[in-house]
Design a protein around this motif. Structure first.
Motif, PDB file in Angstrom:
ATOM      1  N   UNK A   1      -0.740   7.185  -1.777  1.00 23.49           N
ATOM      2  CA  UNK A   1       0.685   6.868  -1.888  1.00 23.49           C
ATOM      3  C   UNK A   1       1.067   6.552  -3.324  1.00 23.49           C
ATOM      4  N   UNK A   2       0.224   5.744  -3.991  1.00 20.07           N
ATOM      5  CA  UNK A   2       0.525   5.353  -5.365  1.00 20.07           C
ATOM      6  C   UNK A   2       0.481   6.555  -6.319  1.00 20.07           C
ATOM      7  N   UNK A   3      -0.411   7.482  -6.063  1.00 16.81           N
ATOM      8  CA  UNK A   3      -0.490   8.674  -6.925  1.00 16.81           C
ATOM      9  C   UNK A   3       0.793   9.497  -6.848  1.00 16.81           C
ATOM     10  N   UNK A   4       1.311   9.651  -5.631  1.00 14.06           N
ATOM     11  CA  UNK A   4       2.559  10.400  -5.448  1.00 14.06           C
ATOM     12  C   UNK A   4       3.711   9.685  -6.140  1.00 14.06           C
TER      13      UNK A   4
ATOM     14  N   UNK B   1       0.817  -1.210   0.000  1.00 13.81           N
ATOM     15  CA  UNK B   1       0.000   0.000   0.000  1.00 13.81           C
ATOM     16  C   UNK B   1       0.856   1.269   0.000  1.00 13.81           C
ATOM     17  N   UNK B   2       2.126   1.114   0.317  1.00 13.01           N
ATOM     18  CA  UNK B   2       3.012   2.267   0.432  1.00 13.01           C
ATOM     19  C   UNK B   2       3.982   2.360  -0.742  1.00 13.01           C
TER      20      UNK B   2
ATOM     21  N   UNK C   1       7.481   5.369   3.696  1.00  9.39           N
ATOM     22  CA  UNK C   1       7.702   4.765   5.005  1.00  9.39           C
ATOM     23  C   UNK C   1       6.496   3.924   5.414  1.00  9.39           C
ATOM     24  N   UNK C   2       6.776   2.809   6.036  1.00 11.55           N
ATOM     25  CA  UNK C   2       5.769   1.827   6.422  1.00 11.55           C
ATOM     26  C   UNK C   2       5.563   1.863   7.940  1.00 11.55           C
ATOM     27  N   UNK C   3       4.496   1.243   8.434  1.00 15.02           N
ATOM     28  CA  UNK C   3       4.329   1.159   9.899  1.00 15.02           C
ATOM     29  C   UNK C   3       5.530   0.535  10.595  1.00 15.02           C
TER      30      UNK C   3
END
Length: 286
Positions: free
Chosen positions: A36-39, A15-16, A224-226
């Motif tokens: 996130x994907x759009x960026x 997802x990131x 960045x991820x959790x």
């Protein structure tokens, strides 16, 4: 002049991370891009545009963790889709433009957790992209010794290379030291040493430069991820982008120490974390 593009840690399926617009999955259809994907798609499109202006690349090298995998530790809550083959299909769509721009494409395997046991998904990506095959018939390998220019200049590429989360250049230097110490084990021609050592996995860009040696750790294509936030929000902030490497073929004056390698980073701004006001605003009494 020889031209090479190095990309790592795309983590397709997270997802990131990157996801190709308009891509459909079985029994569902098209998955819309999240924030996130759009960026990242804006950044990826810029990368493709920049690389296209260079003309044909000699090779693109994909340095592991190309897909995110099943996400067992997060129980699949951090993945767009958890099927590794679907992730691999999406990755192929992302890499197709780069394949058209490159004479050759090489695949280096990443972690088993992401790229899967035996590299099955990565082998699918390699087959679909027409990647170079190795002596054992596979499309991917754990590490790669690259002849950069007519046997004169050499690179070593692998996904793993230590964990430089603190004193990052120290870890890169250590990698360079041990690779130089064991160069004869890799079949380099007599009198030759490494000109370029490339690693990934950390999601940081690091470039340590010596008179005739470059040690590069590649940035990633995952925000960045959790996990990274839990470990340390500042120390684990990832770098986004890729590295271009140019190898000069013209002769230099004998008084110069021969360094044909030029490393050019292409890095993009990580989105800023949200900010909030910690105090109540009061209006002054009139």
């Amino acid at each position: 002049m020889r031209k090479y593009l190095f990309i790592a840690d795309t983590h397709v399926g997270s997802k990131f991370a990157l996801w190709p617009p308009g891509f459909s999955i079985p029994d569902f259809g098209e998955i819309p891009l999240g924030i996130n994907q759009k960026i990242l798609w804006i950044y990826w499109s810029d990368l493709i545009s920049v690389v296209s202006m260079l003309g044909k690349l000699d090779a693109t090298i994909l340095v592991g963790d190309l897909i995110d995998g099943k996400g067992k530790r997060s129980e699949g809550t951090e993945q767009i889709v958890t099927d590794p083959l679907t992730q691999a299909r999406a990755a192929v769509e992302l890499f197709k433009p780069l394949r058209k721009m490159s004479d050759k494409i090489f695949l280096v395997r990443g972690t088993v957790y992401h790229d899967q046991v035996g590299g099955r998904a990565i082998e699918y990506i390699g087959e679909q992209l027409g990647a170079e095959r190795f002596e054992d018939g596979t499309y991917s390998t754990w590490d790669l010794t690259l002849d950069l220019h007519e046997g004169k200049h050499w690179a070593h590429v692998a996904h793993h290379g230590g964990q430089p989360y603190v004193y990052r250049a120290t870890t890169a230097e250590r990698t360079g030291f041990f690779m130089s110490l064991t160069k004869d084990k890799f079949g380099l021609p007599e009198g030759k040493n490494w000109n370029l050592i490339v690693r990934a996995h950390t999601h940081f860009f690091i470039h340590v430069e010596h008179p005739t040696l470059h040690i590069v750790y590649l940035p990633a294509w995952q925000l960045r991820t959790p996990y990274q936030i839990r470990k340390d929000p500042g120390r684990m902030m990832p770098h986004i982008g890729a590295a271009l490497v140019f190898v000069k073929d013209e002769e230099e004056k004998e008084i110069y120490e021969r360094d044909p390698v030029v490393v050019y980073k292409l890095t993009y701004r990580h989105p800023r974390p949200p900010k909030v006001q910690a105090y109540k605003a009061y209006r002054e009494e009139s």
